[in-house]
Design an enzyme around this catalytic site. Structure first.
Site, PDB file in Angstrom:
ATOM      1  N   ASP A  93      -8.726  16.432 -18.182  1.00 37.66           N
ATOM      2  CA  ASP A  93      -9.123  15.497 -18.215  1.00 37.66           C
ATOM      3  C   ASP A  93      -9.890  14.816 -19.890  1.00 37.66           C
ATOM      4  OD1 ASP A  93     -10.164  14.236 -15.614  1.00 37.66           O
ATOM      5  OD2 ASP A  93     -11.215  15.143 -14.717  1.00 37.66           O
ATOM      6  N   GLU A 124     -10.058   8.222 -15.288  1.00 31.12           N
ATOM      7  CA  GLU A 124     -10.121   8.138 -13.861  1.00 31.12           C
ATOM      8  C   GLU A 124      -9.774   6.427 -14.104  1.00 31.12           C
ATOM      9  OE1 GLU A 124     -14.213   8.653 -12.913  1.00 31.12           O
ATOM     10  OE2 GLU A 124     -13.961  10.812 -12.597  1.00 31.12           O
ATOM     11  N   GLU A 191      -8.159  10.753  -4.913  1.00 29.05           N
ATOM     12  CA  GLU A 191      -9.442  11.624  -4.374  1.00 29.05           C
ATOM     13  C   GLU A 191     -10.632  10.764  -3.113  1.00 29.05           C
ATOM     14  OE1 GLU A 191     -12.142  12.518  -7.327  1.00 29.05           O
ATOM     15  OE2 GLU A 191     -13.350  13.748  -6.234  1.00 29.05           O
TER      16      GLU A 191
HETATM   17  O1  KIV Z   1     -13.310  16.715 -12.018  1.00 31.31           O
HETATM   18  C1  KIV Z   1     -12.317  16.589 -11.673  1.00 31.31           C
HETATM   19  O2  KIV Z   1     -12.301  18.301 -11.473  1.00 31.31           O
HETATM   20  C2  KIV Z   1     -11.153  16.370 -10.441  1.00 31.31           C
HETATM   21  C3  KIV Z   1     -11.089  17.215  -9.521  1.00 31.31           C
HETATM   22  C4  KIV Z   1     -12.012  16.639  -8.396  1.00 31.31           C
HETATM   23  C5  KIV Z   1     -10.054  16.613  -9.094  1.00 31.31           C
HETATM   24  O3  KIV Z   1     -11.084  15.477 -10.767  1.00 31.31           O
END
Ligand code: KIV
Length: 274
Positions: A93, A124, A191
């Site tokens: 992420d 995001e 989400e």
């Molecule tokens: O950071 C995370 O774990 C996510 C999930 C909510 C999919 O983006």
């Protein structure tokens, strides 16, 4: 299986394999993980995709949002996971502000791939992330765009709320999804959006779409590991199912989750938003 041991015949999944699963209708079973012990158990249970999510800020570090998570935190936890698993597709992420410009994003994503072994990064954002996605894709970095609820915006949104309920907001999510795909995104994550929004994105795009609180129409499902093990403190989102409640242990809980995602038993309409 211990960290570093490989199950026989477990070839690493590729983007092509995930696209083929979309085409064949085989649901993609995804979970978050942040360390080697749980990642190994997830691999043994057949999890296809592991996300080192910035949720680690909340479920591991004890913050009340994902905002404090840093690139170095994601790199450390991604290293813990990639050291241990072979078959799952590993996604790291991009934390808050690491995608504030194409150049900063390419540097951070490059570190996630080179220092931590991530195969894809997730970011995001909507409109502002189209240029960032293009820059990442131009460098050969696989990208998953994250639309709908963006927890990094929690202080702007005033809480974790379902997105895309009104027609214009729903259309904006579908439009953004198309723009991200055109910019080079190889996967999309939705989400907390109404089921109809997921259907709209699935119909309008040709990449695998992964859902969390996005209903049964996505090509794959993901949950935060601590939520589905029932160990997260506080109120649980309605789309979460506690797989530990009936399982004898962690591996059985992961296997039950994978089985239900693959068979279509999870999510049920009660886990989504109308
Ligand atoms: O950071 C995370 O774990 C996510 C999930 C909510 C999919 O983006």
């Amino acid at each position: 299986m211990k960290a570093g041991e490989q199950s026989p015949g477990s070839k690493p999944l590729t983007l092509g394999d995930l696209r083929a699963m979309r085409e064949s209708g085989e649901p993609i079973a995804c979970l978050t993980a942040y360390d080697s012990t749980f990642a190994v158990a997830q691999e043994a249970a057949g999890v296809d995709l592991i996300l080192i999510g910035d949720t680690l800020g909340m479920v591991v570090q004890g913050h009340d949002s994902t905002v404090p998570v840093r690139v170095d935190d994601i790199i450390y936890h991604t290293q813990c996971v990639t050291r241990a698993v072979r078959r799952p597709w590993v996604v790291a992420d991009m934390p808050f502000l690491s995608v504030r410009s194409p150049q900063v994003a390419v540097e951070a994503a490059g570190r996630m791939m080179q220092e931590a072994g991530a195969r894809m990064v997730k970011l995001e954002g909507g409109e502002s992330q189209v240029a960032v996605t293009r820059a990442l894709a131009d460098q050969g970095i696989p990208v998953c765009g994250h639309l709908g609820l963006q927890p990094q915006l929690v202080h702007k949104l005033g809480g974790f709320k379902v997105q895309g309920r009104e027609a214009a907001a729903a259309q904006a999510i579908v439009d953004r999804a198309c723009e991200l795909e055109q910019a080079g995104a190889d996967m999309l994550l939705l989400e907390c959006v109404p089921n109809a929004v997921t259907q709209g994105v699935v119909a309008a795009t040709s990449v695998p779409v992964i859902g969390i609180g996005a209903g049964p129409h996505a090509h794959g499902q993901i949950l935060v590991m601590h939520d589905m093990l029932g160990v997260t403190a506080g109120r649980k989102p309605r789309f979460v199912k506690n797989y530990m409640a009936e399982a004898g242990g962690v591996e059985a809980a992961f296997a039950s989750y994978v089985g239900e995602v693959k068979s279509g038993a999870y999510p049920q309409p009660t886990h989504g938003f109308g």
